[in-house]
Design an enzyme around this catalytic site. Structure first.
Site, PDB file in Angstrom:
ATOM      1  CD  GLU A  75      -2.669   0.822   2.522  1.00 24.62           C
ATOM      2  OE1 GLU A  75      -2.461  -0.154   3.518  1.00 24.62           O
ATOM      3  OE2 GLU A  75      -3.743   1.486   2.573  1.00 24.62           O
ATOM      4  CG  ASN A 106      -9.069  -1.688   1.392  1.00 23.46           C
ATOM      5  OD1 ASN A 106      -8.778  -2.979   1.536  1.00 23.46           O
ATOM      6  ND2 ASN A 106      -9.192  -0.751   2.690  1.00 23.46           N
ATOM      7  CD  GLU A 107      -9.994  -3.196   6.050  1.00 23.97           C
ATOM      8  OE1 GLU A 107      -9.508  -1.817   6.837  1.00 23.97           O
ATOM      9  OE2 GLU A 107      -9.039  -3.853   6.100  1.00 23.97           O
ATOM     10  CE1 TYR A 163      -2.610  -6.585   8.505  1.00 29.08           C
ATOM     11  CE2 TYR A 163      -4.928  -5.902   8.602  1.00 29.08           C
ATOM     12  CZ  TYR A 163      -3.710  -5.380   8.517  1.00 29.08           C
ATOM     13  OH  TYR A 163      -3.889  -5.024   6.549  1.00 29.08           O
ATOM     14  CD  GLU A 213      -5.648  -5.160   4.165  1.00 25.62           C
ATOM     15  OE1 GLU A 213      -5.839  -5.006   5.372  1.00 25.62           O
ATOM     16  OE2 GLU A 213      -6.137  -4.097   3.033  1.00 25.62           O
ATOM     17  CD  GLN A 263       0.681  -2.317   3.774  1.00 28.16           C
ATOM     18  OE1 GLN A 263       1.091  -1.909   2.283  1.00 28.16           O
ATOM     19  NE2 GLN A 263      -1.108  -1.565   3.757  1.00 28.16           N
TER      20      GLN A 263
HETATM   21  O1  AHR Z   1      -2.889  -2.213   6.175  1.00 27.40           O
HETATM   22  C1  AHR Z   1      -3.260  -1.902   6.904  1.00 27.40           C
HETATM   23  C2  AHR Z   1      -4.745  -1.547   6.697  1.00 27.40           C
HETATM   24  O2  AHR Z   1      -5.221  -2.476   7.198  1.00 27.40           O
HETATM   25  C3  AHR Z   1      -5.513  -1.490   5.950  1.00 27.40           C
HETATM   26  O3  AHR Z   1      -4.642  -0.014   4.804  1.00 27.40           O
HETATM   27  C4  AHR Z   1      -5.932  -1.194   5.714  1.00 27.40           C
HETATM   28  O4  AHR Z   1      -7.084  -2.213   4.602  1.00 27.40           O
HETATM   29  C5  AHR Z   1      -6.598  -2.199   6.879  1.00 27.40           C
HETATM   30  O5  AHR Z   1      -7.296  -1.581   7.639  1.00 27.40           O
END
Ligand code: AHR
Length: 492
Positions: free
Chosen positions: A25, A172-173, A240, A298, A347
């Site tokens: 990103e 995205n999201e 995450y 992600e 990332q």
């Molecule tokens: O990867 C960091 C962020 O995490 C991304 O921009 C977003 O899609 C997610 O919340």
């Protein structure tokens, strides 16, 4: 002694190489400095792309790269990133550190980067703050070879031929930074935007990826599948791995953690198994043929930023603990490869669970990188039926100590990857392979103390080594796998 059973007669699904993808990103030092330094940089580069990083990504066989975000995608206006660089608009990157984005890395640069790496491009469009027309024109600009305003504009900017764009994300999201939409509202928006993501050529179909749920938001998956399944080829999932204790001010450091925090992270990572299983179950009801892929675009660890760095840059170190997370997560994806056909760790460089870190002209490969290198052997193999008995760890006893997956390649070589999640305890394992006469076994191991990491002072503190602690048996082999390790066996 634990039992590890592999059944080469049970061929389950193809492990799509894209499971081993990355996400990059416009965030912190990922794109700028990490991947792109510009033609005039003293750092060795080809057309602005760092040579050391490109070579490292080629070495792991990076199959697909997602760009430009993330949250940045829903604020990105692609026309700002084309044409002569000096004339490109500058903007504020409001999500990530409030820094100036000069748009010097745009569409043409992204395709050039993918060309150099030899990977497929996966682009995410702007639903949150962009129009249907803007998204539609971007796709026309990139993929239409005929006569049209956008195809002409692309040619004026130096790209005669249309590019191949196999994957396109529609937002995205959108439940969060991409517009705070409800599932019901986004499902309708998705149908509308996706309609104008045209396939300009029959032999170059674009896989349209709908924004999927945040972690355990099963309602989102239910609504998207119910309302928009016929219009999508894939649904994404974001999750995450972090310590989510609201009593803590911080989420925990990448290198400074105690035993409890080690297991909290491993347990949080193991949650992926439940998430993928339950989202797949919902998808199965609407799409029993499994036409629609689940794309975990992600994933990875999210720790506190390194002291003295911009909090908006999400720069964190990477230890053996992160390698354990990578190894177990990739085993989960392999096991679910009937539905999970792409995943993109967040990332690539200098951000979150990166595979490489840079400091000026220096680059180091993280323990996570080495896991991707070892697991590369699984790419495009066929998943085999396999099972391992295991003690359970963690405070509640719900984290397996041993997490594995096994596949077979076209030459008949079996690839087995085992993660020992215990911080300290080794595991004795007897592996039996049905109807298979074992000629030879070779293995590589990534192991160390959970805190071990690579630094710019010692770039090879954590690096894979040949592993020979196994003995061939009549129907397989027996081995002892040290605590905190990731091992890849090649069985011929
Ligand atoms: O990867 C960091 C962020 O995490 C991304 O921009 C977003 O899609 C997610 O919340």
């Amino acid at each position: 002694m634990e039992k590890y059973l592999i059944n080469p007669n049970q061929r389950i699904s193809v492990i799509h190489k894209n499971i081993y993808g990355n996400f990059s990103e416009h965030l912190g030092r990922c794109i700028y400095e990490g991947l792109y330094v510009g033609n005039d940089s003293p750092i060795p580069n080809v057309n602005g792309m760092r040579t050391d990083v490109v070579n490292a990504l080629r070495e792991i066989g990076l199959p697909v790269l997602r760009w430009p975000g993330g949250c940045f995608a829903d604020e990105y206006h692609w026309k700002d990133g084309i044409g002569p660089k000096a004339a490109r608009k500058k903007m504020i990157n409001t999500h990530w550190g409030g820094v100036v984005e000069d748009n010097s890395f745009g569409t043409h640069e992204f395709f050039e980067l993918c060309r150099q790496i030899g990977c497929n491009p996966y682009i995410t469009g702007n639903v949150g703050s962009g129009s249907v027309q803007e998204m539609s024109e971007w796709v026309e600009y990139m993929t239409f070879d005929g006569v049209s305003p956008m195809a002409e504009l692309r040619r004026e900017n130096g790209a005669e031929q249309a590019w191949k764009l196999p994957y396109f994300g529609v937002g995205n999201e959108n439940w969060g930074c991409g517009g705070h939409m409800t599932a019901e509202f986004y499902a309708d928006q998705y149908r509308r935007y996706a309609t104008y993501v045209r396939n300009y050529s029959a032999d170059r179909r674009i896989c349209k990826i709908a924004c999927g749920p945040n972690a355990a938001d099963y309602h989102w998956t239910e609504v998207l599948m119910k309302q928009a399944a016929p219009y999508m080829d894939a649904l994404s999932l974001h999750y995450y791995t972090c310590i989510r204790d609201p009593r803590r001010k911080k989420i925990g450091h990448a290198l400074e953690f105690d035993t409890n925090e080690y297991y909290e992270i491993v347990e949080a990572a193991w949650k992926m198994e439940e998430l993928v299983t339950r989202h797949s179950e919902i998808m199965n009801r609407y799409d029993p043929e499994k036409r629609i892929s689940l794309v975990v675009d992600e994933w990875g660890t999210w720790h506190d930023v390194e002291e003295g760095t911009n909090p908006g840059f999400l720069y964190q170190q990477n230890a053996m603990r992160d390698a354990i997370v990578a190894g177990l997560t990739l085993n989960i994806f392999n096991k679910h490869s009937d539905r999970v056909r792409m995943a993109n760790i967040a990332q690539t460089i200098n951000v979150l669970q990166a595979v490489a870190l840079t400091d000026g002209e220096e680059m180091l490969l993280t323990p996570t990188y080495h896991v991707f290198r070892l697991y590369r052997e699984h790419q495009n193999n066929t998943l085999l039926g396999s099972y391992i008995t295991t003690p359970m760890l963690g405070e509640a006893g719900n984290v397996p100590q041993l997490i594995e997956s096994a596949s077979i390649n076209d030459d008949g070589t079996i690839v087995a990857t085992i993660v020992n999640t215990s911080m300290t305890e080794s595991a004795e394992i007897a592996c039996q392979i049905a109807d298979f006469s074992v000629g030879s076994v070779s293995a590589e191991i990534l192991t160390g103390d959970a805190h071990d990491h690579n630094s710019f002072e010692n770039k090879n503190a954590v690096t894979p080594a040949d592993f020979t602690d196994f003995t061939l048996t009549a129907d397989g082999f027996s081995t002892v796998i040290p605590g905190c390790s990731v091992v890849r066996f090649l069985i011929k």
